[in-house]
Scaffold this motif. Sequence first.
Motif, PDB file in Angstrom:
ATOM      1  N   LEU A 247       0.799  -1.222   0.000  1.00 50.05           N
ATOM      2  CA  LEU A 247       0.000   0.000   0.000  1.00 50.05           C
ATOM      3  C   LEU A 247       0.835   1.277   0.000  1.00 50.05           C
ATOM      4  O   LEU A 247       1.832   1.406   0.709  1.00 50.05           O
ATOM      5  N   LYS A 248       0.408   2.236  -0.833  1.00 49.95           N
ATOM      6  CA  LYS A 248       0.963   3.581  -0.834  1.00 49.95           C
ATOM      7  C   LYS A 248      -0.204   4.574  -0.840  1.00 49.95           C
ATOM      8  O   LYS A 248      -1.349   4.192  -1.072  1.00 49.95           O
ATOM      9  N   HIS A 249       0.101   5.864  -0.608  1.00 50.82           N
ATOM     10  CA  HIS A 249      -0.931   6.908  -0.624  1.00 50.82           C
ATOM     11  C   HIS A 249      -0.398   8.131  -1.356  1.00 50.82           C
ATOM     12  O   HIS A 249       0.794   8.420  -1.325  1.00 50.82           O
ATOM     13  N   ARG A 250      -1.331   8.852  -2.000  1.00 50.86           N
ATOM     14  CA  ARG A 250      -0.965  10.091  -2.672  1.00 50.86           C
ATOM     15  C   ARG A 250      -2.149  11.055  -2.571  1.00 50.86           C
ATOM     16  O   ARG A 250      -3.302  10.631  -2.502  1.00 50.86           O
ATOM     17  N   PRO A 251      -1.893  12.364  -2.563  1.00 49.27           N
ATOM     18  CA  PRO A 251      -3.011  13.315  -2.585  1.00 49.27           C
ATOM     19  C   PRO A 251      -3.700  13.239  -3.940  1.00 49.27           C
ATOM     20  O   PRO A 251      -3.053  13.148  -4.983  1.00 49.27           O
ATOM     21  N   GLY A 252      -5.020  13.251  -3.919  1.00 50.83           N
ATOM     22  CA  GLY A 252      -5.771  13.133  -5.158  1.00 50.83           C
ATOM     23  C   GLY A 252      -6.986  14.022  -5.167  1.00 50.83           C
ATOM     24  O   GLY A 252      -7.244  14.784  -4.225  1.00 50.83           O
ATOM     25  N   ARG A 253      -7.740  13.903  -6.218  1.00 46.89           N
ATOM     26  CA  ARG A 253      -8.912  14.748  -6.436  1.00 46.89           C
ATOM     27  C   ARG A 253      -9.960  14.558  -5.343  1.00 46.89           C
ATOM     28  O   ARG A 253     -10.696  15.483  -5.005  1.00 46.89           O
ATOM     29  N   TYR A 254     -10.042  13.348  -4.787  1.00 44.81           N
ATOM     30  CA  TYR A 254     -11.080  13.047  -3.798  1.00 44.81           C
ATOM     31  C   TYR A 254     -10.508  12.838  -2.398  1.00 44.81           C
ATOM     32  O   TYR A 254     -11.143  12.247  -1.545  1.00 44.81           O
ATOM     33  N   GLY A 255      -9.292  13.307  -2.178  1.00 45.58           N
ATOM     34  CA  GLY A 255      -8.682  13.151  -0.865  1.00 45.58           C
ATOM     35  C   GLY A 255      -7.403  12.343  -0.950  1.00 45.58           C
ATOM     36  O   GLY A 255      -6.770  12.251  -2.012  1.00 45.58           O
ATOM     37  N   MET A 256      -6.958  11.760   0.158  1.00 45.45           N
ATOM     38  CA  MET A 256      -5.754  10.950   0.187  1.00 45.45           C
ATOM     39  C   MET A 256      -6.074   9.578  -0.415  1.00 45.45           C
ATOM     40  O   MET A 256      -6.814   8.787   0.159  1.00 45.45           O
ATOM     41  N   THR A 257      -5.517   9.306  -1.580  1.00 43.26           N
ATOM     42  CA  THR A 257      -5.889   8.135  -2.367  1.00 43.26           C
ATOM     43  C   THR A 257      -4.962   6.953  -2.107  1.00 43.26           C
ATOM     44  O   THR A 257      -3.748   7.050  -2.344  1.00 43.26           O
ATOM     45  N   PRO A 258      -5.493   5.819  -1.646  1.00 36.84           N
ATOM     46  CA  PRO A 258      -4.668   4.607  -1.530  1.00 36.84           C
ATOM     47  C   PRO A 258      -4.426   4.017  -2.917  1.00 36.84           C
ATOM     48  O   PRO A 258      -5.315   4.016  -3.767  1.00 36.84           O
ATOM     49  N   TYR A 259      -3.213   3.529  -3.148  1.00 35.81           N
ATOM     50  CA  TYR A 259      -2.912   2.896  -4.431  1.00 35.81           C
ATOM     51  C   TYR A 259      -1.790   1.886  -4.260  1.00 35.81           C
ATOM     52  O   TYR A 259      -1.102   1.847  -3.225  1.00 35.81           O
ATOM     53  N   VAL A 260      -1.624   1.059  -5.284  1.00 36.35           N
ATOM     54  CA  VAL A 260      -0.504   0.123  -5.326  1.00 36.35           C
ATOM     55  C   VAL A 260       0.208   0.293  -6.658  1.00 36.35           C
ATOM     56  O   VAL A 260      -0.357   0.842  -7.614  1.00 36.35           O
ATOM     57  N   GLU A 261       1.442  -0.143  -6.720  1.00 29.62           N
ATOM     58  CA  GLU A 261       2.215  -0.088  -7.953  1.00 29.62           C
ATOM     59  C   GLU A 261       2.229  -1.469  -8.599  1.00 29.62           C
ATOM     60  O   GLU A 261       2.458  -2.480  -7.929  1.00 29.62           O
ATOM     61  N   LEU A 262       2.001  -1.500  -9.909  1.00 27.91           N
ATOM     62  CA  LEU A 262       2.000  -2.752 -10.657  1.00 27.91           C
ATOM     63  C   LEU A 262       3.196  -2.789 -11.595  1.00 27.91           C
ATOM     64  O   LEU A 262       3.592  -1.774 -12.156  1.00 27.91           O
ATOM     65  N   GLY A 263       3.748  -3.973 -11.763  1.00 27.64           N
ATOM     66  CA  GLY A 263       4.870  -4.118 -12.675  1.00 27.64           C
ATOM     67  C   GLY A 263       5.352  -5.553 -12.713  1.00 27.64           C
ATOM     68  O   GLY A 263       4.617  -6.490 -12.370  1.00 27.64           O
ATOM     69  N   ILE A 264       6.602  -5.717 -13.116  1.00 29.37           N
ATOM     70  CA  ILE A 264       7.209  -7.046 -13.232  1.00 29.37           C
ATOM     71  C   ILE A 264       8.439  -7.083 -12.341  1.00 29.37           C
ATOM     72  O   ILE A 264       9.483  -6.507 -12.689  1.00 29.37           O
TER      73      ILE A 264
END
Length: 325
Positions: A247-264
């Motif tokens: 889990l990571k977080h970033r400021p976004g349009r709707y508040g503090m947005t949780p996200y993950v990074e995808l890759g190989i």
Amino acid sequence: MTPSFNSGTDLISENVWRPGTVWHYTTASGLAGLVGGNVLWASATAFMNDLREMHTGKTVFDRLLETHAGDVDANIQEEFNSMARTALRNDRYRTFIACASRLPDSLTMWRNYTSEVGFAVALDGTKPLLMRRQRRITEKMIAATGYQDERSKQLVRELAANGSAEFEWSPAVYKPEEQYRAAWAALRGIESTARARAEGREPDKHELEAMADAAQVLPTFKNTAFQDEAETRIVCGAGMHVDLMYLKHRPGRYGMTPYVELGIPENPAQKLGDQPEPMRALPITGVVIGPTPYPEEARIGVLELLRSHGHENVKVIESRIPFRS
């Protein structure tokens, strides 16, 4: 097989690209992250621009369950309901979506997902992506789960050690009749498994497989208002006790947005240290530069970015849409 580029080829046509190519529309900073960081962001569904993200699919399944409740054999009703409800239990804050389009040059996408100058990054959609591990699980994190018995704690350790599953791209389903058809097939699969178990037979699909089919179908349903996006998506998530690994977080349009990074990952089986796991280059096969009054400067900038990260053979082309952004 790679795209066949020659002087007579219409490079903006989706027909010249490898089957399964998906186009991720992004800003200049997003492009830099894709190329330089080797990762694609997947945001929590509760923070998407579709206010009914995940609700559309849930509504379809709920209507079918309500309409056909009396059609399910009473002997399997309890198990069928339990399996169906478990499969459809999606946490919008722990389910993450990465979006792309099947179209390489879409005015809708340029308007909605890019800024002064946008980019559509062609990715090989036949290659699954994994969630990037950001940190290792510590005993302090395991203790915070509230588990008292060692067996449960060990299960969390094992889940963490196995790393991320592979996640594939799936096209969004917009037409209501197609949504109901797909949902019906998933529910019939659950019913078949429940009936076989009640009759002491070996089911065609294990209950976890039958439930997974429904759980994977639900997030692909989108409101018809978004059909011009021709979206394809990766839907991913992790067990609630190991999600802190990703889990990571970033400021976004709707508040503090949780996200993950995808890759190989370079080595998915590698034991994680104190840094996020190293990632291989994303399967980038091309870049389309969006409508801009400065196409030459934008093209050279993209070529230099790609070259500096070892993507010398990636084709860079320009949008043909005469849109003044």
